[in-house]
Design a protein around this motif. Structure first.
Motif, PDB file in Angstrom:
ATOM      1  N   ALA A 105      -1.786  -7.162  -3.396  1.00  0.00           N
ATOM      2  CA  ALA A 105      -1.070  -7.405  -2.094  1.00  0.00           C
ATOM      3  C   ALA A 105      -1.048  -8.841  -2.074  1.00  0.00           C
ATOM      4  N   THR A 106      -1.882  -9.657  -2.834  1.00  0.00           N
ATOM      5  CA  THR A 106      -1.736 -11.062  -2.628  1.00  0.00           C
ATOM      6  C   THR A 106      -0.739 -11.474  -3.395  1.00  0.00           C
ATOM      7  N   LYS A 107      -0.229 -10.737  -4.533  1.00  0.00           N
ATOM      8  CA  LYS A 107       0.918 -11.440  -5.174  1.00  0.00           C
ATOM      9  C   LYS A 107       2.145 -11.181  -4.395  1.00  0.00           C
ATOM     10  N   LYS A 108       2.206 -10.067  -3.631  1.00  0.00           N
ATOM     11  CA  LYS A 108       3.335  -9.781  -2.706  1.00  0.00           C
ATOM     12  C   LYS A 108       3.574 -11.035  -1.573  1.00  0.00           C
ATOM     13  N   VAL A 109       2.259 -11.233  -1.099  1.00  0.00           N
ATOM     14  CA  VAL A 109       2.046 -11.980   0.137  1.00  0.00           C
ATOM     15  C   VAL A 109       2.674 -13.487  -0.288  1.00  0.00           C
ATOM     16  N   ILE A 110       2.161 -13.931  -1.701  1.00  0.00           N
ATOM     17  CA  ILE A 110       2.735 -15.238  -2.397  1.00  0.00           C
ATOM     18  C   ILE A 110       4.170 -15.207  -2.398  1.00  0.00           C
ATOM     19  N   PHE A 111       5.016 -14.058  -3.019  1.00  0.00           N
ATOM     20  CA  PHE A 111       6.150 -13.986  -3.370  1.00  0.00           C
ATOM     21  C   PHE A 111       7.020 -14.055  -1.896  1.00  0.00           C
ATOM     22  N   ARG A 112       6.467 -13.171  -0.968  1.00  0.00           N
ATOM     23  CA  ARG A 112       7.117 -13.310   0.230  1.00  0.00           C
ATOM     24  C   ARG A 112       7.157 -14.692   0.871  1.00  0.00           C
ATOM     25  N   THR A 113       6.078 -15.405   0.818  1.00  0.00           N
ATOM     26  CA  THR A 113       5.744 -16.729   1.123  1.00  0.00           C
ATOM     27  C   THR A 113       6.646 -17.770   0.609  1.00  0.00           C
ATOM     28  N   ILE A 114       6.916 -17.682  -0.581  1.00  0.00           N
ATOM     29  CA  ILE A 114       7.880 -18.439  -1.214  1.00  0.00           C
ATOM     30  C   ILE A 114       9.083 -18.152  -0.798  1.00  0.00           C
ATOM     31  N   LEU A 154      -0.964  -4.511  11.022  1.00  0.00           N
ATOM     32  CA  LEU A 154      -0.712  -3.230  10.702  1.00  0.00           C
ATOM     33  C   LEU A 154      -0.494  -2.985   9.358  1.00  0.00           C
ATOM     34  N   VAL A 155       0.303  -3.860   8.670  1.00  0.00           N
ATOM     35  CA  VAL A 155       0.823  -3.531   7.242  1.00  0.00           C
ATOM     36  C   VAL A 155      -0.742  -3.474   6.656  1.00  0.00           C
ATOM     37  N   PHE A 156      -1.597  -4.577   6.554  1.00  0.00           N
ATOM     38  CA  PHE A 156      -2.766  -4.579   5.751  1.00  0.00           C
ATOM     39  C   PHE A 156      -3.958  -3.946   6.418  1.00  0.00           C
ATOM     40  N   LYS A 157      -3.799  -2.845   7.314  1.00  0.00           N
ATOM     41  CA  LYS A 157      -5.081  -2.153   7.757  1.00  0.00           C
ATOM     42  C   LYS A 157      -5.674  -1.384   6.504  1.00  0.00           C
ATOM     43  N   ARG A 158      -4.804  -1.219   5.409  1.00  0.00           N
ATOM     44  CA  ARG A 158      -5.593  -0.803   4.197  1.00  0.00           C
ATOM     45  C   ARG A 158      -4.912  -1.607   3.054  1.00  0.00           C
ATOM     46  N   THR A 159      -5.731  -2.013   2.104  1.00  0.00           N
ATOM     47  CA  THR A 159      -5.319  -2.962   0.992  1.00  0.00           C
ATOM     48  C   THR A 159      -6.180  -2.521  -0.366  1.00  0.00           C
ATOM     49  N   PRO A 160      -6.024  -1.262  -0.774  1.00  0.00           N
ATOM     50  CA  PRO A 160      -6.994  -0.697  -1.760  1.00  0.00           C
ATOM     51  C   PRO A 160      -6.794  -1.689  -3.047  1.00  0.00           C
ATOM     52  N   ASN A 161      -5.298  -2.468  -3.337  1.00  0.00           N
ATOM     53  CA  ASN A 161      -5.260  -3.213  -4.401  1.00  0.00           C
ATOM     54  C   ASN A 161      -5.102  -4.710  -3.835  1.00  0.00           C
ATOM     55  N   LYS A 162      -6.172  -5.520  -3.553  1.00  0.00           N
ATOM     56  CA  LYS A 162      -6.040  -6.739  -3.146  1.00  0.00           C
ATOM     57  C   LYS A 162      -5.243  -7.656  -4.101  1.00  0.00           C
ATOM     58  N   VAL A 163      -5.402  -7.717  -5.222  1.00  0.00           N
ATOM     59  CA  VAL A 163      -4.717  -8.534  -6.193  1.00  0.00           C
ATOM     60  C   VAL A 163      -3.047  -8.374  -5.996  1.00  0.00           C
ATOM     61  N   THR A 208       0.859  -1.104   0.114  1.00  0.00           N
ATOM     62  CA  THR A 208      -0.201  -0.040  -0.022  1.00  0.00           C
ATOM     63  C   THR A 208       0.961   1.079  -0.095  1.00  0.00           C
ATOM     64  N   THR A 209       0.545   2.069   1.097  1.00  0.00           N
ATOM     65  CA  THR A 209       2.006   3.203   1.370  1.00  0.00           C
ATOM     66  C   THR A 209       2.272   2.981   2.604  1.00  0.00           C
ATOM     67  N   GLU A 210       1.933   1.892   3.238  1.00  0.00           N
ATOM     68  CA  GLU A 210       1.941   1.751   4.759  1.00  0.00           C
ATOM     69  C   GLU A 210       3.038   0.740   5.087  1.00  0.00           C
ATOM     70  N   ASP A 211       3.401   0.810   6.417  1.00  0.00           N
ATOM     71  CA  ASP A 211       4.273  -0.300   6.657  1.00  0.00           C
ATOM     72  C   ASP A 211       3.481  -0.536   8.178  1.00  0.00           C
ATOM     73  N   ASP A 212       4.389  -1.095   9.206  1.00  0.00           N
ATOM     74  CA  ASP A 212       3.717  -1.276  10.468  1.00  0.00           C
ATOM     75  C   ASP A 212       3.477  -0.133  11.429  1.00  0.00           C
ATOM     76  N   GLN A 213       3.449   0.978  10.987  1.00  0.00           N
ATOM     77  CA  GLN A 213       3.332   2.023  11.874  1.00  0.00           C
ATOM     78  C   GLN A 213       1.976   2.548  11.862  1.00  0.00           C
ATOM     79  N   ILE A 214       1.450   2.939  13.081  1.00  0.00           N
ATOM     80  CA  ILE A 214      -0.056   3.349  13.426  1.00  0.00           C
ATOM     81  C   ILE A 214      -0.067   4.592  12.745  1.00  0.00           C
ATOM     82  N   ARG A 215      -0.730   4.987  11.676  1.00  0.00           N
ATOM     83  CA  ARG A 215      -1.113   6.327  11.094  1.00  0.00           C
ATOM     84  C   ARG A 215      -2.503   6.959  11.597  1.00  0.00           C
ATOM     85  N   PRO A 216      -2.629   8.299  11.512  1.00  0.00           N
ATOM     86  CA  PRO A 216      -3.969   8.944  12.082  1.00  0.00           C
ATOM     87  C   PRO A 216      -4.868   8.735  10.919  1.00  0.00           C
ATOM     88  N   SER A 217      -6.111   8.359  11.336  1.00  0.00           N
ATOM     89  CA  SER A 217      -7.233   8.454  10.475  1.00  0.00           C
ATOM     90  C   SER A 217      -8.415   9.332  10.922  1.00  0.00           C
TER      91      SER A 217
END
Length: 501
Positions: free
Chosen positions: A133-142, A122-131, A26-35
């Motif tokens: 994000a899923t590709k990143k998760v699969i890549f990291r898992t592998i 914290l990282v996936f508190k917002r996922t505007p592009n789920k596809v 997204t544009t996030e990390d595991d930081q808690i940002r204001p909303s």
């Protein structure tokens, strides 16, 4: 626990949490940002503060402040792993419990999985592009799985062996990073696809937003319990070393042994469903050949340490068993879901007091449930990753993290924990080089006259001489080792270098 050039990359000026999804998703990390509302379903406030959150009566955490406590928790976990791995032989009481029970070492894996779950939330508190994000998760898992395969599959032979290479017929498919990759994969996909877009403004809306994840966690637990207690385990055979040693290589002078089972619901070492599933699906040749039950009274005269077999010991003492097996990894993944729940509480509740209360209550419930499950017949067992063990260690993980949060983030008492914070910022590289013994093995390659004469062994020997004790000298060496890696991680931090998958 490398093929660094293909699996690990170096970032300057940006750090990512150990084994969590990276910020570019997204544009996030595991930081808690204001909303706008304190929830995670609304856009972030602009830098000029035009849409600042409404003030609350209770003291709140600074939303722009990264959770230092999470870095400290990760660093403490890595340090604890080094301590129990390298000093566990000198102090068997802190080493893994031989089969049933819980020791200090048995909290390391749950701590890792818990921190992964917190980071996922914290990282996936917002996922505007789920596809994407899923590709990143699969890549990291592998990547995590492959790195674990290289580090624990048998290719590197460890600190005292200047050799490498593995017979593919005996490569170990599962291990620590592989288990973490499985938990991460299930938790991250659940957070991406199963969380609704409901705005959280009440306990009811919170439950409606995340109830599907809770259902998945319950289903995973129910699947584990049903298989462990319901599967019929027949008698089975294995190839055992013919010599009277619990640590002999199984590839030489072997003989066929038969383990008599014909039972259902057993949790003992020889006849449990966890081992049976691994023997069938993975194959005996791909399992761990030095399991912890070789330190039980039935299998070692030096119990709770390794040692020669006692007279009339059962033949299963020499059988393989994988402590990071398939079925046990299903239950281990639930710890990631517990950590994810804690991370979600941090996302939606900004007040320090709310976070402390909710997380402490959750931890208390988990620990109480763990003892209850043990009382009704399922004991604590890290090798099996029983339901009682999962509940207990997840609850203790929550208590430990919330205590660190209170000290570090709430009371701002950070300096005494700076070494662990540095290690937590680069937990992966420290794990790979230290816990997986790549760096000690590299240093051992430089020796004089014989491989035993090297800088690592010499340092440990000198400390044992100074302390007039092999046991306490080993402990001093391990503490010095932990300090070395804390300072090495601090050096990387000062240079803006962070290693991630």
């Amino acid at each position: 626990m490398d093929s660094n050039s293909t699996v690990i990359v170096v970032n300057r000026g940006e750090r990512a949490p150990l084994l969590s999804s990276s910020p570019p998703i997204t544009t996030e990390d595991d930081q808690i940002r204001p909303s706008l509302s304190g929830g995670c379903d609304t856009p972030s406030s602009p830098p000029n503060g035009d849409a600042a959150p409404k003030p609350t009566a209770a003291p709140s955490a600074d939303p722009k402040q990264r959770l230092v406590s999470l870095d400290v928790f990760r660093g403490l976990t890595v340090a604890l792993m080094i301590l129990v791995d390298d000093a566990g032989g000198a102090f068997p009481s802190i080493n893994h419990a031989p089969w049933f029970g819980v020791t200090l070492a048995d909290f390391v894996m749950p701590f890792f999985l818990f921190s992964v779950g917190v980071s996922v939330a914290l990282v996936f508190k917002r996922t505007p592009n789920k596809v994407a994000a899923t590709k990143k998760v699969i890549f990291r898992t592998i990547n995590l799985f492959l790195l674990g395969l290289v580090l624990q599959g048998g290719y590197f032979h460890g600190r005292n062996h200047l050799t490498y290479g593995v017979d593919i017929n005996h490569i170990r498919w599962l291990g620590i990073l592989q288990r973490i990759s499985i938990g991460y994969f299930l938790a991250a996909l659940s957070e991406i696809w199963l969380v609704s877009s409901i705005f959280v403004d009440s306990p009811r809306s919170y439950v409606k937003k995340y109830y599907m994840e809770w259902i998945i966690a319950i289903l995973l637990s129910a699947t584990y319990v049903s298989l462990v207690l319901g599967l019929y385990v027949p008698s089975w055979e294995f190839e055992a070393p013919s010599s009277n040693s619990t640590i002999s290589s199984p590839q030489f002078l072997t003989k066929t042994e038969t383990v008599q089972c014909e039972v259902r619901g057993s949790l003992d070492p020889p006849c449990n469903a966890v081992g049976m599933i691994d023997r069938i699906l993975l194959g005996q040749g791909h399992l761990y050949n030095n399991p912890v039950y070789k330190r039980t009274k039935e299998c070692s005269v030096n119990s709770p340490d390794y040692g020669p077999l006692p007279p009339n010991s059962p033949n299963w003492c020499l059988a393989p068993f994988d402590p990071e097996g398939l079925l046990s990894s299903i239950m281990a993944a639930v710890t990631c879901f517990v950590g994810m729940h804690f991370g979600q509480l941090f996302v939606h509740f900004k007040s320090h007091s709310q976070r402390i209360l909710l997380c402490s209550t959750t931890s208390l419930v988990l620990v109480a449930c763990g003892f209850f499950v043990q009382l009704i017949g399922m004991p604590f067992s890290k090798p099996l990753y029983t339901l009682s063990y999962m509940l207990l260690t997840a609850g203790v993980s929550g208590f430990t993290y919330i205590l660190i949060y209170y000290i570090v983030d709430m009371q701002q008492f950070k300096m005494p924990f700076i070494l662990f914070q540095w290690m937590g910022m680069n937990a992966l590289i420290v794990y790979v080089l230290a816990a997986a013994e790549l760096f000690p093995a590299f240093v051992h390659g430089f020796y004089w006259c014989s491989p035993e004469n090297n800088l690592v062994n010499a340092t440990e020997s000198i400390l044992q001489t100074i302390f007039h004790s092999k046991k306490w000298g080993t402990l001093a060496f391990v503490l010095l080792e932990i300090l070395f890696w804390c300072l090495a991680a601090g050096f990387l931090h000062t240079r803006g270098i962070y290693i991630k998958m």
